[in-house]
Write a protein that holds these residues in place. Structure first.
Motif, PDB file in Angstrom:
ATOM      1  N   PHE A  22     -13.548  68.288  46.541  1.00 13.27           N
ATOM      2  CA  PHE A  22     -12.306  67.066  47.673  1.00 13.27           C
ATOM      3  C   PHE A  22     -11.916  67.524  49.222  1.00 13.27           C
ATOM      4  O   PHE A  22     -11.812  68.084  49.471  1.00 13.27           O
ATOM      5  CB  PHE A  22     -11.262  67.136  46.758  1.00 13.27           C
ATOM      6  CG  PHE A  22     -10.233  65.895  46.768  1.00 13.27           C
ATOM      7  CD1 PHE A  22     -10.510  64.460  46.468  1.00 13.27           C
ATOM      8  CD2 PHE A  22      -8.798  66.168  47.662  1.00 13.27           C
ATOM      9  CE1 PHE A  22      -9.656  63.690  46.879  1.00 13.27           C
ATOM     10  CE2 PHE A  22      -8.213  65.304  48.719  1.00 13.27           C
ATOM     11  CZ  PHE A  22      -8.660  63.698  47.476  1.00 13.27           C
ATOM     12  N   PRO A  23     -12.116  65.863  49.404  1.00 13.76           N
ATOM     13  CA  PRO A  23     -12.699  64.664  49.254  1.00 13.76           C
ATOM     14  C   PRO A  23     -13.666  65.147  49.011  1.00 13.76           C
ATOM     15  O   PRO A  23     -14.883  65.762  49.248  1.00 13.76           O
ATOM     16  CB  PRO A  23     -12.222  63.575  50.779  1.00 13.76           C
ATOM     17  CG  PRO A  23     -10.738  64.825  51.184  1.00 13.76           C
ATOM     18  CD  PRO A  23     -11.410  66.551  51.230  1.00 13.76           C
ATOM     19  N   PRO A  24     -14.361  63.782  47.907  1.00 17.70           N
ATOM     20  CA  PRO A  24     -15.606  63.675  46.965  1.00 17.70           C
ATOM     21  C   PRO A  24     -16.364  62.898  48.177  1.00 17.70           C
ATOM     22  O   PRO A  24     -16.406  62.269  49.115  1.00 17.70           O
ATOM     23  CB  PRO A  24     -15.398  62.558  46.569  1.00 17.70           C
ATOM     24  CG  PRO A  24     -13.855  62.085  46.652  1.00 17.70           C
ATOM     25  CD  PRO A  24     -13.131  62.651  47.201  1.00 17.70           C
ATOM     26  N   PRO A  25     -17.802  63.650  48.291  1.00 14.33           N
ATOM     27  CA  PRO A  25     -18.823  62.958  49.318  1.00 14.33           C
ATOM     28  C   PRO A  25     -18.949  61.173  49.364  1.00 14.33           C
ATOM     29  O   PRO A  25     -18.503  61.014  48.001  1.00 14.33           O
ATOM     30  CB  PRO A  25     -20.054  63.685  48.526  1.00 14.33           C
ATOM     31  CG  PRO A  25     -20.191  64.598  47.145  1.00 14.33           C
ATOM     32  CD  PRO A  25     -18.539  63.915  47.389  1.00 14.33           C
ATOM     33  N   SER A  26     -18.570  60.564  50.023  1.00 14.14           N
ATOM     34  CA  SER A  26     -19.802  59.498  50.228  1.00 14.14           C
ATOM     35  C   SER A  26     -20.801  58.467  51.337  1.00 14.14           C
ATOM     36  O   SER A  26     -20.403  59.413  51.768  1.00 14.14           O
ATOM     37  CB  SER A  26     -18.072  58.502  50.592  1.00 14.14           C
ATOM     38  OG  SER A  26     -18.306  57.206  50.591  1.00 14.14           O
ATOM     39  N   LEU A  27     -21.521  57.706  50.176  1.00 15.92           N
ATOM     40  CA  LEU A  27     -22.385  56.873  50.885  1.00 15.92           C
ATOM     41  C   LEU A  27     -22.164  56.263  52.619  1.00 15.92           C
ATOM     42  O   LEU A  27     -22.884  55.687  53.425  1.00 15.92           O
ATOM     43  CB  LEU A  27     -23.199  55.861  50.737  1.00 15.92           C
ATOM     44  CG  LEU A  27     -24.111  57.155  49.362  1.00 15.92           C
ATOM     45  CD1 LEU A  27     -24.766  56.128  48.208  1.00 15.92           C
ATOM     46  CD2 LEU A  27     -25.385  58.032  50.011  1.00 15.92           C
ATOM     47  N   GLU A  28     -20.952  55.719  52.438  1.00 17.57           N
ATOM     48  CA  GLU A  28     -19.943  54.829  53.039  1.00 17.57           C
ATOM     49  C   GLU A  28     -18.490  55.453  53.839  1.00 17.57           C
ATOM     50  O   GLU A  28     -17.561  55.978  52.475  1.00 17.57           O
ATOM     51  CB  GLU A  28     -20.809  53.621  53.050  1.00 17.57           C
ATOM     52  CG  GLU A  28     -21.598  53.108  52.183  1.00 17.57           C
ATOM     53  CD  GLU A  28     -21.062  51.686  51.883  1.00 17.57           C
ATOM     54  OE1 GLU A  28     -20.494  50.491  51.646  1.00 17.57           O
ATOM     55  OE2 GLU A  28     -22.522  50.979  52.046  1.00 17.57           O
ATOM     56  N   THR A  29     -18.031  54.542  55.067  1.00 17.57           N
ATOM     57  CA  THR A  29     -16.080  54.951  55.227  1.00 17.57           C
ATOM     58  C   THR A  29     -16.269  53.580  54.800  1.00 17.57           C
ATOM     59  O   THR A  29     -17.118  52.659  55.039  1.00 17.57           O
ATOM     60  CB  THR A  29     -16.827  55.677  56.374  1.00 17.57           C
ATOM     61  OG1 THR A  29     -16.822  54.334  57.041  1.00 17.57           O
ATOM     62  CG2 THR A  29     -16.959  56.983  56.854  1.00 17.57           C
ATOM     63  N   ILE A  30     -15.162  53.627  55.069  1.00 15.80           N
ATOM     64  CA  ILE A  30     -13.769  52.322  55.299  1.00 15.80           C
ATOM     65  C   ILE A  30     -13.300  52.592  56.601  1.00 15.80           C
ATOM     66  O   ILE A  30     -13.450  53.323  57.221  1.00 15.80           O
ATOM     67  CB  ILE A  30     -13.100  51.839  54.298  1.00 15.80           C
ATOM     68  CG1 ILE A  30     -11.641  53.249  54.217  1.00 15.80           C
ATOM     69  CG2 ILE A  30     -13.824  52.288  52.598  1.00 15.80           C
ATOM     70  CD1 ILE A  30     -10.732  52.625  53.416  1.00 15.80           C
ATOM     71  N   GLY A  31     -13.424  50.880  57.288  1.00 14.40           N
ATOM     72  CA  GLY A  31     -12.583  51.065  58.533  1.00 14.40           C
ATOM     73  C   GLY A  31     -11.136  51.062  58.048  1.00 14.40           C
ATOM     74  O   GLY A  31     -10.721  50.551  57.588  1.00 14.40           O
ATOM     75  N   TRP A  32     -10.399  51.330  59.433  1.00 14.06           N
ATOM     76  CA  TRP A  32      -9.400  51.010  59.905  1.00 14.06           C
ATOM     77  C   TRP A  32      -8.405  49.918  59.470  1.00 14.06           C
ATOM     78  O   TRP A  32      -7.223  49.802  58.255  1.00 14.06           O
ATOM     79  CB  TRP A  32      -8.810  51.695  61.072  1.00 14.06           C
ATOM     80  CG  TRP A  32      -8.336  53.101  61.062  1.00 14.06           C
ATOM     81  CD1 TRP A  32      -9.828  53.438  61.760  1.00 14.06           C
ATOM     82  CD2 TRP A  32      -7.570  53.492  60.869  1.00 14.06           C
ATOM     83  NE1 TRP A  32      -9.150  55.445  61.804  1.00 14.06           N
ATOM     84  CE2 TRP A  32      -7.828  55.256  61.472  1.00 14.06           C
ATOM     85  CE3 TRP A  32      -6.442  54.087  60.465  1.00 14.06           C
ATOM     86  CZ2 TRP A  32      -7.616  56.538  60.875  1.00 14.06           C
ATOM     87  CZ3 TRP A  32      -5.820  55.282  60.497  1.00 14.06           C
ATOM     88  CH2 TRP A  32      -6.630  56.252  60.051  1.00 14.06           C
ATOM     89  N   GLY A  33      -9.150  48.559  59.606  1.00 13.81           N
ATOM     90  CA  GLY A  33      -8.927  47.615  59.019  1.00 13.81           C
ATOM     91  C   GLY A  33      -8.892  46.954  58.119  1.00 13.81           C
ATOM     92  O   GLY A  33      -7.734  46.741  57.262  1.00 13.81           O
ATOM     93  N   LEU A  34      -9.570  47.553  57.064  1.00 17.24           N
ATOM     94  CA  LEU A  34      -9.574  47.329  56.025  1.00 17.24           C
ATOM     95  C   LEU A  34      -8.758  48.684  55.583  1.00 17.24           C
ATOM     96  O   LEU A  34      -8.633  48.048  53.936  1.00 17.24           O
ATOM     97  CB  LEU A  34     -11.032  47.842  55.362  1.00 17.24           C
ATOM     98  CG  LEU A  34     -11.440  47.731  53.690  1.00 17.24           C
ATOM     99  CD1 LEU A  34     -10.857  46.433  52.916  1.00 17.24           C
ATOM    100  CD2 LEU A  34     -12.660  48.342  53.300  1.00 17.24           C
TER     101      LEU A  34
END
Length: 274
Positions: A22-34
């Protein structure tokens, strides 16, 4: 070239890997706007949902022409907490499902250390939280912020034995113990851990979610904000130590609220009288 089958297998294996880190691995991030859009929509629906059960009482009060602030019954207040949290969690769930990350954010699988050790850890965490209430509460009072005042809520608990039971089950265990942990230590920590600038900085994620956890408790005064925020720091750390698993946080949070309500109720009933 990346093999599409490998990407698909990676996506299917995210949940299994998230049980180990944790935090878990991820293929993508998210933007600050989202991120802001998600937090704002969840918060708006939460507060809008909280207002819905109170509207009939507020309209009736306004029509009566009475002055001052309206007093809501224990049941109406209980309903505002439960309905608001339910609708907020639904929106959070929809955002997570949109990205296929429900199980990563809301890790409710069997605890990695087993149920016995997790229950023992939750018991210790419950004691730690009460220690935070005592020590940090005394500190904020000493610097002039005032002791946290939760009497506005606790006075609702003692209205009747039935309301006490409803508050323990509906608020202590569901809306607060489960709901707030899913919302703050689950949804919010997962979202924060994925944005640029916060990835790979778990302590910064923990601090930010703790601040956002403390602010809605402003009805308890600034002392309540600081004490609750400190509790949020500890619960964020606890989730990190549990590799993202939320059960220890949920059980400890619910236990603290249950004990606090039970002690207040017992005192109001005079059970502690000598």
């Amino acid at each position: 070239m990346t093999n599409p089958a490998d990407v698909f297998d990676d996506r299917r294996d995210v949940t299994a890997r998230s049980r180990r880190t944790f935090p878990p691995p991820s293929l993508e991030t998210i933007g600050w706007g989202l991120l802001l859009a998600q937090i704002i929509t969840v918060g708006f629906v939460y507060f809008f949902g909280s207002a819905l059960p109170a509207l009939p009482s507020l309209f009736e009060y306004a029509a009566s022409g009475a002055e001052g602030e309206p007093e809501l019954s224990s049941f109406v207040t209980w309903s505002t907490v439960v309905v608001g949290m339910t609708l907020g969690l639904i929106v959070a769930f929809l955002w997570l499902r949109r990205e296929g990350r429900v199980l990563e954010a809301w890790t409710l699988t069997a605890p990695p250390s087993g149920w016995g050790k997790t229950l023992a850890l939750a018991a210790v965490a419950t004691a730690v939280i009460f220690l935070i209430f005592g020590l940090v509460g005394a500190a904020v009072e000493a610097i002039g912020l005032g002791m946290p005042d939760a009497s506005l809520v606790l006075n609702m608990v003692i209205e009747s034995p039935m309301m006490f039971a409803l508050w323990v089950v509906g608020v202590a265990w569901l809306a607060a113990g489960t709901g707030e942990e899913l919302l703050y230590r689950g949804f919010l920590m997962d979202r924060l851990a994925r944005v640029s600038g916060l990835r790979g900085k778990p302590w910064l994620v923990i601090v930010i979610q703790a601040v956002l956890f403390g602010l809605p408790h402003a009805y308890q005064g600034w002392g309540g904000v600081v004490v609750t925020g400190t509790v949020g720091l500890f619960l964020g750390w606890l989730r990190m130590q549990q590799k993202g698993n939320l059960w220890a946080c949920i059980i400890a949070h619910a236990a603290v609220d249950t004990i606090a309500m039970a002690l207040f109720y017992a005192d109001a009933m005079g059970w502690f009288a000598v």
